[in-house]
Each structure stands twice: as structure tokens, then as C-alpha cells.
Write a protein that holds these residues in place. Structure first.
Motif, PDB file in Angstrom:
ATOM      1  N   ARG A  84     -62.764  28.889 -32.809  1.00 36.87           N
ATOM      2  CA  ARG A  84     -63.234  30.275 -32.785  1.00 36.87           C
ATOM      3  C   ARG A  84     -62.431  31.117 -31.804  1.00 36.87           C
ATOM      4  N   LEU A  85     -62.068  30.522 -30.672  1.00 35.86           N
ATOM      5  CA  LEU A  85     -61.207  31.227 -29.714  1.00 35.86           C
ATOM      6  C   LEU A  85     -59.869  31.587 -30.354  1.00 35.86           C
ATOM      7  N   ARG A  86     -59.284  30.625 -31.054  1.00 36.52           N
ATOM      8  CA  ARG A  86     -57.977  30.865 -31.687  1.00 36.52           C
ATOM      9  C   ARG A  86     -58.084  31.921 -32.785  1.00 36.52           C
ATOM     10  N   ASN A  87     -59.241  32.033 -33.395  1.00 34.47           N
ATOM     11  CA  ASN A  87     -59.408  33.002 -34.474  1.00 34.47           C
ATOM     12  C   ASN A  87     -59.726  34.403 -33.971  1.00 34.47           C
ATOM     13  N   SER A  88     -60.204  34.504 -32.720  1.00 32.70           N
ATOM     14  CA  SER A  88     -60.680  35.808 -32.268  1.00 32.70           C
ATOM     15  C   SER A  88     -60.042  36.296 -30.981  1.00 32.70           C
ATOM     16  N   ARG A  89     -59.831  35.415 -30.002  1.00 33.23           N
ATOM     17  CA  ARG A  89     -59.391  35.865 -28.671  1.00 33.23           C
ATOM     18  C   ARG A  89     -57.947  35.500 -28.347  1.00 33.23           C
ATOM     19  N   ILE A  90     -57.423  34.480 -29.016  1.00 34.41           N
ATOM     20  CA  ILE A  90     -56.044  34.040 -28.783  1.00 34.41           C
ATOM     21  C   ILE A  90     -55.308  34.116 -30.113  1.00 34.41           C
ATOM     22  N   ALA A  91     -54.123  34.715 -30.113  1.00 33.61           N
ATOM     23  CA  ALA A  91     -53.349  34.843 -31.348  1.00 33.61           C
ATOM     24  C   ALA A  91     -51.941  34.299 -31.134  1.00 33.61           C
ATOM     25  N   PHE A  92     -51.313  33.918 -32.238  1.00 31.77           N
ATOM     26  CA  PHE A  92     -49.975  33.335 -32.197  1.00 31.77           C
ATOM     27  C   PHE A  92     -49.028  34.093 -33.118  1.00 31.77           C
ATOM     28  N   VAL A  93     -47.784  34.203 -32.682  1.00 30.61           N
ATOM     29  CA  VAL A  93     -46.687  34.639 -33.551  1.00 30.61           C
ATOM     30  C   VAL A  93     -45.582  33.608 -33.398  1.00 30.61           C
ATOM     31  N   PHE A  94     -45.132  33.054 -34.525  1.00 26.17           N
ATOM     32  CA  PHE A  94     -44.159  31.975 -34.510  1.00 26.17           C
ATOM     33  C   PHE A  94     -42.798  32.449 -35.021  1.00 26.17           C
ATOM     34  N   GLN A  95     -41.789  31.611 -34.806  1.00 25.24           N
ATOM     35  CA  GLN A  95     -40.455  31.896 -35.334  1.00 25.24           C
ATOM     36  C   GLN A  95     -40.482  31.973 -36.858  1.00 25.24           C
ATOM     37  N   PHE A  96     -41.214  31.066 -37.476  1.00 23.30           N
ATOM     38  CA  PHE A  96     -41.378  31.076 -38.933  1.00 23.30           C
ATOM     39  C   PHE A  96     -42.684  31.807 -39.227  1.00 23.30           C
ATOM     40  N   TYR A  97     -42.634  32.746 -40.132  1.00 18.58           N
ATOM     41  CA  TYR A  97     -43.671  33.763 -40.236  1.00 18.58           C
ATOM     42  C   TYR A  97     -45.001  33.220 -40.760  1.00 18.58           C
ATOM     43  N   HIS A  98     -44.964  32.137 -41.524  1.00 19.28           N
ATOM     44  CA  HIS A  98     -46.180  31.510 -42.055  1.00 19.28           C
ATOM     45  C   HIS A  98     -47.027  32.495 -42.863  1.00 19.28           C
ATOM     46  N   LEU A  99     -46.358  33.318 -43.654  1.00 23.01           N
ATOM     47  CA  LEU A  99     -47.070  34.181 -44.588  1.00 23.01           C
ATOM     48  C   LEU A  99     -47.335  33.413 -45.874  1.00 23.01           C
ATOM     49  N   LEU A 100     -48.432  33.728 -46.537  1.00 22.67           N
ATOM     50  CA  LEU A 100     -48.795  33.059 -47.783  1.00 22.67           C
ATOM     51  C   LEU A 100     -48.190  33.821 -48.952  1.00 22.67           C
TER      52      LEU A 100
END
Length: 229
Positions: A84-100
Motif C-alpha cells: 500500500r505504501l508503494r501504491n500511494s506514498r512511494i513511487a518509482f521511475v525506472f530506466q525501462f518505462y514499463h508501460l503496458l
């Protein structure tokens, strides 16, 4: 414990064990970060920068040590709460975009809300916020496009909009410009820096690019498992 630091790391170690040896990647990392700061961590390839970032955001377990996020030791929490923390309070941006690939730009940005329990095609306010984020990042004409129709810079801005949808306190960036040319890469970092300044969002970015790192408020170097300011 809440001393005003958004992120505090104490004695962090990460070891990888094989059949006949142990490799120590992180050897007792200590780090304190104030809210609203933009921190860069540099170092050679294989130094453990991504490992440190992933552990800081609850994606990987440490071998020893503690990670406090907003005063709470995240590795004492149940996995469901870390998620839940990762979904709401902590976010990530990676080198590979991981778009669907099968979803549009707008739908990709709304994905964290969908994962968090909101309907992907419902929630008028969320859609308005996603559209506003895309507009702020110069993607108002790309909302109905699919990832295959975007440039690398547009894909990374889409990934950034997705990361920001839930208004996180902490943004963790893992080589966010690694697939971009220097001009577009500098534009992405300038956007991240502006967002951090405007919203008091804390940013921790790992990069091997010293030119980009110099745009941060503070630079740390990770080498041989040790973090140096």
C-alpha cells in the motif's frame, strides 16, 4: 520515531549468497534525507545503486539494517502494508518505462489507481487528475496514443505522470534517463526537479551520469558498498 526526516537508513547491508561464497553489495549504509530534497546517488555499474534504491522503497529485503519512511520502519510492516505504501506514498521511475502496450497513455497513467482498487474507467476526479498531469508534462495530445506510438522521451514522461498520480511523498528514480539522448534526458531531470520544488516531493535518483547528478541538491557516491557524501 519521527525526527522530520522522510527517509532514514541505518546500518543497511545486502549480501548475496551462492553455494560457496557471499558477496556483500551494501556494507552498512547510513543515510538521512529531509523532505523536499532532491538527492543523487552515483557510482560505477554494479556498485549496488539500484539495490539501495529498491530496498529504500520496499522492493527488496535487506540482509541487515533498518529503513524508516516517514518515521516508520517499513521492514517491520506486513507485506500488504508495504504494498500500500508503494501504491500511494512511494513511487518509482525506472530506466525501462514499463508501460503496458495494450493500454493508452491515459490508461497507463491511471493504472496505479486501478491497482489500488479504483475502476480503471471510472472515477471522474482521478481521470481529471491524470489528464492534468499529462498536460503539465506536455502530453495533452498523446492521451489516446499507445506506447508504440510514442518517442522515448514521451514514454518516460508518461511513466513520470503515472508515478505522480497518487501524489507520493517520495519518488525513487533508477537511471531515469538511461534510454534517452542527453537533451531529452536533461529535460526529464528538469521536469522532476521542478515537480520536486513545487510540491515538496522528495526525490532520490541513482545515475552514473555526473552531469545529471549535479542538478540535485546533494550528491552521494556509492563505491565498494560504502556511501560517501
Amino acid at each position: 520515531m519521527n525526527n522530520g526526516k522522510i527517509l532514514e537508513i541505518r546500518g543497511l547491508r545486502k549480501d548475496y549468497k551462492s553455494a560457496n561464497k557471499t558477496v556483500s553489495v551494501l556494507k552498512g549504509i547510513d543515510l538521512k534525507i529531509d523532505r523536499g530534497r532532491f538527492i543523487a546517488i552515483t557510482g560505477p555499474s554494479g556498485a549496488g545503486k539500484s539495490t539501495l534504491l529498491h530496498i529504500s522503497g520496499g522492493l527488496d529485503l535487506p540482509s541487515a539494517g533498518q529503513v524508516f519512511f516517514e518515521g516508520e520502519d517499513i521492514y517491520t510492516l506486513a507485506e500488504s502494508k508495504i504494498c500500500r505504501l508503494r501504491n500511494s506514498r512511494i513511487a518509482f521511475v525506472f530506466q525501462f518505462y514499463h508501460l503496458l502496450s495494450e493500454f493508452t497513455v491515459l490508461e497507463n497513467v491511471l493504472m496505479p489507481a486501478f491497482i489500488g482498487g479504483h475502476g480503471l474507467f471510472s472515477g471522474h476526479k482521478l481521470r481529471e487528475e491524470a489528464c492534468a498531469a499529462l498536460k503539465d508534462l506536455g502530453l495533452e495530445d498523446r492521451m489516446s496514443h499507445f506506447p508504440s506510438q510514442l518517442s522515448g522521451g514521451e514514454m518516460q514522461r508518461t511513466a513520470l505522470a503515472r508515478a505522480l498520480l497518487n501524489k507520493p511523498s517520495l519518488l525513487l528514480c533508477d537511471e531515469p534517463t538511461g534510454n534517452l539522448d542527453s537533451k531529452i534526458g536533461n529535460e526529464i531531470i528538469a521536469l522532476i526537479k521542478k515537480i520536486s520544488r513545487d510540491s515538496q516531493m522528495t526525490v532520490v535518483m541513482v545515475t552514473h551520469n555526473l552531469e545529471l547528478a549535479r542538478q540535485a541538491d546533494e550528491i552521494y557516491r556509492l563505491n565498494d558498498g560504502v556511501l560517501i557524501n
